[in-house]
Design an enzyme around this catalytic site. Structure first.
Site, PDB file in Angstrom:
ATOM      1  N   PRO A  89       0.816  -1.232   0.000  1.00 39.61           N
ATOM      2  CA  PRO A  89       0.000   0.000   0.000  1.00 39.61           C
ATOM      3  C   PRO A  89       0.845   1.276   0.000  1.00 39.61           C
ATOM      4  O   PRO A  89       0.323   2.349  -0.283  1.00 39.61           O
ATOM      5  CB  PRO A  89      -0.808  -0.114   1.299  1.00 39.61           C
ATOM      6  CG  PRO A  89      -0.785  -1.563   1.665  1.00 39.61           C
ATOM      7  CD  PRO A  89       0.538  -2.081   1.158  1.00 39.61           C
ATOM      8  N   GLU A 116       1.065  -7.885   8.122  1.00 38.55           N
ATOM      9  CA  GLU A 116       1.189  -6.419   8.163  1.00 38.55           C
ATOM     10  C   GLU A 116       2.145  -5.895   7.103  1.00 38.55           C
ATOM     11  O   GLU A 116       2.180  -4.698   6.828  1.00 38.55           O
ATOM     12  CB  GLU A 116       1.633  -5.946   9.551  1.00 38.55           C
ATOM     13  CG  GLU A 116       0.548  -6.048  10.612  1.00 38.55           C
ATOM     14  CD  GLU A 116      -0.779  -5.437  10.176  1.00 38.55           C
ATOM     15  OE1 GLU A 116      -0.818  -4.211   9.953  1.00 38.55           O
ATOM     16  OE2 GLU A 116      -1.774  -6.186  10.050  1.00 38.55           O
ATOM     17  N   ARG A 154      -0.716  -8.052 -21.565  1.00 39.30           N
ATOM     18  CA  ARG A 154      -1.557  -7.587 -22.686  1.00 39.30           C
ATOM     19  C   ARG A 154      -0.823  -6.659 -23.633  1.00 39.30           C
ATOM     20  O   ARG A 154      -1.238  -6.484 -24.781  1.00 39.30           O
ATOM     21  CB  ARG A 154      -2.756  -6.785 -22.174  1.00 39.30           C
ATOM     22  CG  ARG A 154      -3.718  -7.472 -21.289  1.00 39.30           C
ATOM     23  CD  ARG A 154      -4.694  -6.473 -20.691  1.00 39.30           C
ATOM     24  NE  ARG A 154      -5.267  -5.602 -21.716  1.00 39.30           N
ATOM     25  CZ  ARG A 154      -6.236  -5.969 -22.540  1.00 39.30           C
ATOM     26  NH1 ARG A 154      -6.767  -7.163 -22.454  1.00 39.30           N
ATOM     27  NH2 ARG A 154      -6.680  -5.128 -23.453  1.00 39.30           N
ATOM     28  N   ASP A 169      -4.843   0.902 -28.545  1.00 35.09           N
ATOM     29  CA  ASP A 169      -4.170   2.167 -28.822  1.00 35.09           C
ATOM     30  C   ASP A 169      -5.079   3.344 -28.529  1.00 35.09           C
ATOM     31  O   ASP A 169      -4.625   4.392 -28.098  1.00 35.09           O
ATOM     32  CB  ASP A 169      -3.706   2.219 -30.285  1.00 35.09           C
ATOM     33  CG  ASP A 169      -2.571   1.240 -30.532  1.00 35.09           C
ATOM     34  OD1 ASP A 169      -1.905   0.863 -29.546  1.00 35.09           O
ATOM     35  OD2 ASP A 169      -2.367   0.858 -31.691  1.00 35.09           O
TER      36      ASP A 169
HETATM   37  C1  9D3 Z   1      -5.232  -3.656   7.968  1.00 38.86           C
HETATM   38  C2  9D3 Z   1      -3.777  -3.564   7.749  1.00 38.86           C
HETATM   39  N1  9D3 Z   1      -3.379  -2.210   7.393  1.00 38.86           N
HETATM   40  C3  9D3 Z   1      -3.202  -1.406   8.600  1.00 38.86           C
HETATM   41  C4  9D3 Z   1      -3.442   0.034   8.318  1.00 38.86           C
HETATM   42  C5  9D3 Z   1      -2.106  -2.205   6.680  1.00 38.86           C
HETATM   43  C6  9D3 Z   1      -2.068  -3.152   5.542  1.00 38.86           C
HETATM   44  C7  9D3 Z   1      -1.132  -4.169   5.514  1.00 38.86           C
HETATM   45  C8  9D3 Z   1      -1.078  -5.053   4.448  1.00 38.86           C
HETATM   46  C9  9D3 Z   1      -2.938  -3.018   4.473  1.00 38.86           C
HETATM   47  C10 9D3 Z   1      -2.900  -3.916   3.407  1.00 38.86           C
HETATM   48  C11 9D3 Z   1      -1.976  -4.926   3.410  1.00 38.86           C
HETATM   49  C12 9D3 Z   1      -1.932  -5.879   2.273  1.00 38.86           C
HETATM   50  N2  9D3 Z   1      -2.006  -5.177   1.007  1.00 38.86           N
HETATM   51  C13 9D3 Z   1      -1.123  -5.357   0.029  1.00 38.86           C
HETATM   52  O1  9D3 Z   1      -0.217  -6.147   0.184  1.00 38.86           O
HETATM   53  C14 9D3 Z   1      -1.214  -4.572  -1.185  1.00 38.86           C
HETATM   54  C15 9D3 Z   1      -2.157  -3.574  -1.607  1.00 38.86           C
HETATM   55  C16 9D3 Z   1      -3.328  -3.032  -0.981  1.00 38.86           C
HETATM   56  O2  9D3 Z   1      -3.775  -3.398   0.119  1.00 38.86           O
HETATM   57  N3  9D3 Z   1      -4.000  -2.053  -1.643  1.00 38.86           N
HETATM   58  C17 9D3 Z   1      -3.629  -1.596  -2.859  1.00 38.86           C
HETATM   59  N4  9D3 Z   1      -2.546  -2.069  -3.471  1.00 38.86           N
HETATM   60  C18 9D3 Z   1      -1.831  -3.055  -2.839  1.00 38.86           C
HETATM   61  S1  9D3 Z   1      -0.463  -3.757  -3.434  1.00 38.86           S
HETATM   62  C19 9D3 Z   1      -0.252  -4.745  -2.141  1.00 38.86           C
END
Ligand code: 9D3
Length: 254
Positions: A89, A116, A154, A169
């Site tokens: 994230p 986490e 793709r 395109d």
């Molecule tokens: C509830 C946990 N969160 C606490 C604020 C942190 C958190 C940790 C791990 C939130 C999401 C994740 C797992 N998410 C991903 O690995 C992830 C992700 C996403 O959650 N949203 C958008 N893109 C991505 S890319 C990887």
């Protein structure tokens, strides 16, 4: 192109990647996809890949050593110039420009997290890039990895047919799509726009362009800021906006 995904759920990736356009690209040998679980590189009897966070707090953190071993092994199988991309994230937001960047690489590795997240030192040591799909929460990086692979594959030459490639395109011109219709011509009294059944190809082209411009204006105005409109496009959009406002006024007086 060679792709390697590091994930605690390699079967999820393998199963999902058999479908659709990406699956066919794999069958055709245009892409290779390997998956490795860091669990295969855990050294203790329980095959531990996670541990409690220093400083306390909820959840678990992916440990450096098994992740590093999995990543280093995968690196050996990728061509020179490949990129190691963590999914989290905290990453920069994935979009079509990033997909095009990645499609130019000889290969890449995607590292999917769970729990986490990663021990920060893993990212510092191993990541060339860190990507997010956007501001929403999913449970792990696997679904994000599948999205990235789909969007990139793709774009590779030979993956889409000629018609699909040509249509693609026109997405790169930054407009939302025009509305689509197929038979029957009337559904519950709702008719297909008459221009589409009359067969005047220039009129159809202009109607579709107008709808694409109008829908982008009303739903995603920020996309229009990033794009210069031709004189013809400006006129079509003005028509759409005028009709939109006339309809709103009509609704007000009812
Ligand atoms: C509830 C946990 N969160 C606490 C604020 C942190 C958190 C940790 C791990 C939130 C999401 C994740 C797992 N998410 C991903 O690995 C992830 C992700 C996403 O959650 N949203 C958008 N893109 C991505 S890319 C990887």
């Amino acid at each position: 192109m060679k792709i390697h995904i590091i994930s605690l759920f390699p079967e999820l990736i393998r199963d999902a990647s058999r479908y659709g356009v990406g699956g066919r690209a794999l069958e055709k040998g245009l892409v290779s996809l390997e998956c490795t679980s860091p669990r295969d590189y855990a050294t203790d009897a329980y095959q531990t890949v996670d541990d409690r966070p220093y400083g306390g707090g909820p959840g678990m953190v992916l440990k450096v050593e098994p992740m590093t071993e999995a990543i280093e092994a995968a690196r050996d199988g990728l061509p020179a110039g490949s990129r190691v991309v963590f999914l989290s994230p905290q990453g920069r937001i994935f979009n079509q420009d990033v997909a095009r960047e990645m499609a130019d690489l000889p290969g890449f590795m995607l590292v999917a997290g769970r729990y986490e997240g990663f021990d920060e030192r893993l990212i510092e040591r191993q990541a060339d890039d860190e990507l997010s799909l956007g501001d929403f929460v999913v449970s792990g990086g696997e679904t994000a990895a599948l999205v990235v692979v789909d969007a990139v594959v793709r774009l590779l030459p030979g993956v889409l047919g000629d018609a699909e490639s040509a249509a693609q395109d026109s997405f790169s011109d930054q407009l939302l799509d025009y509305p689509h219709y197929t038979r029957p011509e009337v559904v519950d009294g709702m008719e297909v726009p008459s221009v589409l059944v009359q067969g005047n190809h220039e009129a159809i082209r202009r109607w579709r362009l107008k709808q694409a411009l109008g829908r982008t204006w009303s739903r995603r105005p920020e996309l229009l800021e990033q794009r210069q409109l031709t004189k013809d496009e400006q006129i079509l959009l003005q028509e759409y906006v005028a009709e939109f406002k006339a309809q709103a006024d009509e609704a007000d007086t009812q």
